[in-house]
Design an enzyme around this catalytic site. Structure first.
Site, mmCIF file in Angstrom:
data_model
loop_
_atom_site.group_PDB
_atom_site.id
_atom_site.type_symbol
_atom_site.label_atom_id
_atom_site.label_comp_id
_atom_site.label_asym_id
_atom_site.label_seq_id
_atom_site.Cartn_x
_atom_site.Cartn_y
_atom_site.Cartn_z
ATOM 1 N N THR A 11 0.857 -1.184 0.000
ATOM 2 C CA THR A 11 0.000 0.000 0.000
ATOM 3 C C THR A 11 0.891 1.231 0.000
ATOM 4 O OG1 THR A 11 -0.189 -0.065 2.412
ATOM 5 C CG2 THR A 11 -1.921 -1.172 1.148
ATOM 6 N N GLY A 13 -0.328 4.594 0.608
ATOM 7 C CA GLY A 13 -1.060 5.751 1.127
ATOM 8 C C GLY A 13 -1.943 6.372 0.070
ATOM 9 N N LYS A 15 -1.291 7.282 -2.752
ATOM 10 C CA LYS A 15 -0.961 6.861 -4.116
ATOM 11 C C LYS A 15 -1.567 5.501 -4.461
ATOM 12 C CE LYS A 15 3.215 9.579 -4.385
ATOM 13 N NZ LYS A 15 4.646 9.596 -4.657
ATOM 14 N N GLY A 16 -2.352 4.908 -3.556
ATOM 15 C CA GLY A 16 -3.014 3.644 -3.846
ATOM 16 C C GLY A 16 -2.202 2.440 -3.444
ATOM 17 N N ASP A 44 -4.256 -2.399 7.540
ATOM 18 C CA ASP A 44 -4.849 -3.657 8.003
ATOM 19 C C ASP A 44 -6.193 -3.902 7.342
ATOM 20 O OD1 ASP A 44 -2.701 -4.126 9.707
ATOM 21 O OD2 ASP A 44 -3.680 -3.201 11.430
#
Length: 81
Positions: A11, A13, A15-16, A44
């Site tokens: 992941t 953040g 930015k996907g 999570d």
């Protein structure tokens, strides 16, 4: 016999996320939250949504979308404090 994970996911953040299945990279954007209450648990919840997609037999892009959708719902409502 193949050892190790079949798919690696990261992941990023805002930015996907990206995933790699040993042959191909996949990218997925975010699902914007109506409001951000708390980002604790975003990763999570993403992996929980992704894993649910795997269990349901979805392909990698659909699993990534499911993760992004669940993460978006969680950060818009999670108040741990």
């Amino acid at each position: 016999q193949v050892l190790g994970p079949r798919v690696a996911v990261a992941t990023l953040g805002e930015k996907g996320s990206i995933a790699y299945d040993g042959e191909r990279f996949y990218e997925c954007g975010i699902v914007p939250a109506e409001k951000v209450v708390n980002t604790v648990g975003a990763g999570d919840s993403y992996i929980a949504g992704f894993t649910k997609g795997v269990i349901d037999g979805l392909d990698i892009p659909a699993c990534m979308k499911a993760g992004a959708e669940l993460s978006s719902r969680v950060i818009g409502s999670f108040e741990p404090y």
